[in-house]
Design an enzyme around this catalytic site. Structure first.
Site, PDB file in Angstrom:
ATOM      1  CG  HIS A 281      25.246 -52.982 -66.316  1.00  0.00           C
ATOM      2  ND1 HIS A 281      25.845 -52.434 -65.232  1.00  0.00           N
ATOM      3  CD2 HIS A 281      25.322 -54.022 -66.486  1.00  0.00           C
ATOM      4  CE1 HIS A 281      26.277 -53.520 -64.355  1.00  0.00           C
ATOM      5  NE2 HIS A 281      25.995 -54.149 -65.206  1.00  0.00           N
TER       6      HIS A 281
ATOM      7  CE  LYS B 227      26.325 -45.539 -67.848  1.00  0.00           C
ATOM      8  NZ  LYS B 227      26.156 -46.935 -68.763  1.00  0.00           N
TER       9      LYS B 227
ATOM     10  CE1 TYR C  92      28.740 -45.254 -61.529  1.00  0.00           C
ATOM     11  CE2 TYR C  92      27.408 -44.487 -63.838  1.00  0.00           C
ATOM     12  CZ  TYR C  92      28.096 -45.700 -62.467  1.00  0.00           C
ATOM     13  OH  TYR C  92      27.128 -46.300 -62.350  1.00  0.00           O
TER      14      TYR C  92
ATOM     15  CG  ASP D 136      27.096 -57.082 -63.951  1.00  0.00           C
ATOM     16  OD1 ASP D 136      27.333 -56.326 -64.060  1.00  0.00           O
ATOM     17  OD2 ASP D 136      25.683 -56.946 -64.412  1.00  0.00           O
TER      18      ASP D 136
HETATM   19  C1  LIG Z   1      22.673 -48.111 -61.585  1.00  0.00           C
HETATM   20  C2  LIG Z   1      21.914 -47.499 -60.873  1.00  0.00           C
HETATM   21  C3  LIG Z   1      21.638 -48.135 -59.915  1.00  0.00           C
HETATM   22  N1  LIG Z   1      21.194 -48.270 -58.908  1.00  0.00           N
HETATM   23  C4  LIG Z   1      20.586 -49.650 -57.782  1.00  0.00           C
HETATM   24  C5  LIG Z   1      20.038 -49.901 -57.950  1.00  0.00           C
HETATM   25  C6  LIG Z   1      20.986 -51.505 -57.394  1.00  0.00           C
HETATM   26  O1  LIG Z   1      20.240 -52.283 -55.725  1.00  0.00           O
HETATM   27  C7  LIG Z   1      22.139 -50.917 -56.487  1.00  0.00           C
HETATM   28  C8  LIG Z   1      23.197 -51.304 -57.075  1.00  0.00           C
HETATM   29  O2  LIG Z   1      22.912 -51.460 -58.402  1.00  0.00           O
HETATM   30  P1  LIG Z   1      23.736 -52.290 -60.256  1.00  0.00           P
HETATM   31  O3  LIG Z   1      24.025 -53.366 -59.196  1.00  0.00           O
HETATM   32  O4  LIG Z   1      23.174 -52.077 -61.447  1.00  0.00           O
HETATM   33  O5  LIG Z   1      25.410 -51.575 -60.067  1.00  0.00           O
HETATM   34  P2  LIG Z   1      26.703 -51.153 -61.123  1.00  0.00           P
HETATM   35  O6  LIG Z   1      27.007 -53.196 -61.545  1.00  0.00           O
HETATM   36  O7  LIG Z   1      27.432 -51.191 -60.488  1.00  0.00           O
HETATM   37  O8  LIG Z   1      25.804 -51.348 -62.158  1.00  0.00           O
HETATM   38  C9  LIG Z   1      26.445 -49.174 -63.001  1.00  0.00           C
HETATM   39  O9  LIG Z   1      27.941 -49.401 -62.946  1.00  0.00           O
HETATM   40  C10 LIG Z   1      27.688 -50.015 -64.750  1.00  0.00           C
HETATM   41  C11 LIG Z   1      29.394 -49.764 -64.780  1.00  0.00           C
HETATM   42  C12 LIG Z   1      26.763 -48.934 -65.138  1.00  0.00           C
HETATM   43  O10 LIG Z   1      27.934 -48.674 -66.604  1.00  0.00           O
HETATM   44  C13 LIG Z   1      25.597 -48.632 -64.959  1.00  0.00           C
HETATM   45  O11 LIG Z   1      25.599 -47.102 -65.446  1.00  0.00           O
HETATM   46  C14 LIG Z   1      25.358 -49.300 -63.355  1.00  0.00           C
HETATM   47  O12 LIG Z   1      24.717 -50.047 -64.103  1.00  0.00           O
HETATM   48  O13 LIG Z   1      22.378 -49.808 -56.860  1.00  0.00           O
HETATM   49  C15 LIG Z   1      20.334 -47.310 -58.415  1.00  0.00           C
HETATM   50  O14 LIG Z   1      19.571 -46.711 -57.225  1.00  0.00           O
HETATM   51  N2  LIG Z   1      20.451 -46.414 -58.618  1.00  0.00           N
HETATM   52  C16 LIG Z   1      21.040 -46.551 -60.626  1.00  0.00           C
HETATM   53  O15 LIG Z   1      21.704 -45.445 -61.596  1.00  0.00           O
END
Ligand SMILES: Cc1cn([C@H]2C[C@H](O)[C@@H](COP(=O)(O)OP(=O)(O)O[C@H]3O[C@H](C)C(=O)[C@H](O)[C@H]3O)O2)c(=O)[nH]c1=O
Length: 186
Positions: free
Chosen positions: A62, A72, A132, A169
């Site tokens: 991401h 980050k 993070y 993803d």
């Molecule tokens: C990143 C983020 C997400 N969200 C909400 C959006 C979605 O409803 C939920 C899950 O989001 P996401 O599927 O993008 O989460 P990860 O797959 O853990 O993604 C993260 O993990 C990888 C390793 C990364 O480096 C990024 O910082 C980030 O994208 O949290 C938020 O409300 N705020 C935020 O800053």
């Protein structure tokens, strides 16, 4: 606090000093002055935390596009992960190259992932917590991904099972097709 370079310029491994005693241990997990002395000027504005129940969970790759690109500072506070940064700055001598390191509650290591790099991790244990700091607020309109196993990047993920991925993803584009407004040296 120890700062170590990697094969990717400005991707840094940070190792806090750990002060142990008969009760356990204490460490400063972030210290602005130490970062400035190491030549790293960053102003974090948001702290994130995720929990992944299963071993082999893969979150990434991401990044947020400019002007909301994020630096980050990643650490694992429960279990263990293989944490990866990928250089996606067009024109970079290390464009498409990756660096990975094990971060764990045990080794206290952190990885600094600068703007212009995609980030992802794979859990190496069950019940993993990752925390993070980021220097730009979440901007869903700028949130982008790159496919975890893009053969042109060739990340050697440490567990050879089919990873557990979010739907987003699973559908992420290859680097060559991904939105990208990062230019080396810009
Ligand atoms: C990143 C983020 C997400 N969200 C909400 C959006 C979605 O409803 C939920 C899950 O989001 P996401 O599927 O993008 O989460 P990860 O797959 O853990 O993604 C993260 O993990 C990888 C390793 C990364 O480096 C990024 O910082 C980030 O994208 O949290 C938020 O409300 N705020 C935020 O800053």
């Amino acid at each position: 606090m120890k700062f170590s370079k990697t094969n990717l310029d400005s991707v840094i491994i940070v190792e806090p000093d750990v002060f142990g005693d008969h009760r356990g241990w204490f460490m400063e997990t972030y210290n602005e002055s130490n970062f400035l002395k190491a030549g790293i000027s960053v102003k974090f504005v948001q702290d994130n935390q995720s929990f992944s129940a299963a071993k082999g969970t893969l979150r990434g790759l991401h990044y947020q596009l400019n002007p909301k690109a994020q630096t980050k500072l990643v650490r694992c506070t429960r279990g263990s992960i293989f944490d990866v940064a990928v250089d996606i700055r067009k024109g970079s001598p290390t464009y498409g190259n990756w660096f990975g390191v094990e971060l764990s509650a045990e080794n206290h290591k952190q990885l600094l992932v600068p703007k212009g790099f995609a980030h992802g991790f794979m859990t190496l244990t069950e019940d993993v917590e990752v925390q993070y700091k980021v220097d730009e607020l979440y901007a869903p309109e700028c949130d982008r991904g790159i496919l975890w196993n893009d053969p042109t990047i060739g990340i050697e993920w440490p567990i050879d099972v089919e990873p557990i991925l979010s739907e987003k993803d699973q559908k992420a584009p290859l680097l060559k097709n991904a939105d990208n407004n990062f230019n080396y040296g810009a």
